[in-house]
Write a protein that holds these residues in place. Structure first.
Motif, mmCIF file in Angstrom:
data_model
loop_
_atom_site.group_PDB
_atom_site.id
_atom_site.type_symbol
_atom_site.label_atom_id
_atom_site.label_comp_id
_atom_site.label_asym_id
_atom_site.label_seq_id
_atom_site.Cartn_x
_atom_site.Cartn_y
_atom_site.Cartn_z
ATOM 1 N N ASN A 42 0.838 -1.199 0.000
ATOM 2 C CA ASN A 42 0.000 0.000 0.000
ATOM 3 C C ASN A 42 0.872 1.247 0.000
ATOM 4 O O ASN A 42 1.886 1.309 0.715
ATOM 5 N N GLY A 43 0.490 2.230 -0.808
ATOM 6 C CA GLY A 43 1.255 3.475 -0.873
ATOM 7 C C GLY A 43 2.483 3.408 -1.753
ATOM 8 O O GLY A 43 3.315 4.320 -1.750
ATOM 9 N N GLN A 89 -10.996 0.854 -10.065
ATOM 10 C CA GLN A 89 -11.147 -0.016 -8.890
ATOM 11 C C GLN A 89 -12.620 -0.224 -8.558
ATOM 12 O O GLN A 89 -13.030 -1.315 -8.171
ATOM 13 N N GLU A 176 -6.953 -2.988 -10.078
ATOM 14 C CA GLU A 176 -7.462 -3.880 -9.028
ATOM 15 C C GLU A 176 -8.719 -4.631 -9.485
ATOM 16 O O GLU A 176 -9.777 -4.515 -8.864
ATOM 17 N N GLN A 179 -10.534 -6.764 -6.727
ATOM 18 C CA GLN A 179 -10.697 -6.210 -5.384
ATOM 19 C C GLN A 179 -12.101 -6.465 -4.836
ATOM 20 O O GLN A 179 -13.099 -6.244 -5.519
ATOM 21 N N HIS A 207 -3.630 -6.671 -6.306
ATOM 22 C CA HIS A 207 -3.123 -7.001 -4.977
ATOM 23 C C HIS A 207 -3.131 -8.502 -4.720
ATOM 24 O O HIS A 207 -2.447 -8.983 -3.825
#
Length: 258
Positions: A42-43, A89, A176, A179, A207
């Protein structure tokens, strides 16, 4: 000079926000006809990178080349017309239109009537056959007549991929795509991405390492906005720097996702 093997290339791509460097001198090269995954904690700067590629953000410095042409200073609409088409997303479908009508709206671009909302509906019926073909490609043909709001979350994402395909992309950017999905939907979307990538190029932020490990030809790992590692999954997943960046449970997921 860009290689003809690469459909997309960034050179020293950088984005700063008031002193914070979100993307730091990223050199990304995406080969034609492959699935290329952008991963990282993340980030790490993954979505910012996507926003730069589609010009929702303007780079602070660096270059973006698509099909050998410098598109660094182009606006989002011309970039989309070149064939760089992105899904987001959050599922973005017209909830109260039918599944078929959602795809037909995306196909309207080909008629040059995207904004002619007063045209009679029959003028769009010539698009139905192609819309059904696209729904068939994403296993939604049997849902064509139902309102999109009634689809499960996973099938809404499949519909979004169909509308993305309707734009006839040379390069699909998937942000994503799995997600928030359960295992069954994840597997459906993974197979779908593999299927639609057969004759086009896909760049995806993802992810879910089990998805990435099974379908990505090349993986670029970002950390703090910079490229940490790049290569096939088997190589990247064993890179000590990558394992350290993920740490803990994510480390286990990264190495155990075969």
């Amino acid at each position: 000079m860009t290689s003809p093997d690469h459909i997309l290339e960034t050179r020293q791509l950088t984005k700063e926000f008031k002193g914070f460097v979100a993307v730091n001198k990223v050199d990304l090269r995406v080969r034609r006809g492959t699935i290329h995954a952008l991963i990282g904690p993340n980030g790490a700067g993954k979505t910012t990178c996507f926003n730069l590629l589609t010009k929702f953000l303007t780079p602070t410095s660096g270059q973006i080349l698509f099909d050998g042409t410098d598109i660094t200073n182009e606006k989002p609409a011309p970039i989309a017309r070149r064939g760089v088409v992105r899904s987001f997303q959050i599922s973005a479908v017209f909830a109260h239109l039918s599944v078929l009508e959602n795809v037909r709206v995306a196909l309207q671009r080909q008629l040059g009537t995207s904004y002619h909302f007063w045209k009679p509906e029959r003028s769009l019926r010539r698009l139905d056959a192609r819309a059904l073909e696209l729904l068939e490609a994403v296993d939604l043909a049997s849902y064509a007549a139902i309102p999109a709001v009634e689809l499960s979350y996973g099938r809404k994402r499949a519909l979004e991929i169909a509308t993305t395909l309707a734009m006839d992309p040379k390069l699909m950017l998937l942000d994503e795509p799995t997600q928030g999905m359960g295992l069954e939907d994840v597997d459906r979307i993974r197979q779908l991405i593999k299927k639609v990538a057969a004759d086009r190029t896909v760049l995806m932020v993802e992810h879910n390492m089990s998805v990435v490990s099974k379908i990505a030809d090349t993986i670029t790992v970002l950390q703090r906005g910079a490229t940490l590692a790049e290569g096939p999954y088997a190589e990247v997943s064993r890179n000590p720097a990558v394992i350290e960046a993920y740490m803990g449970s994510a480390q286990t997921e990264l190495v155990g996702a075969h």
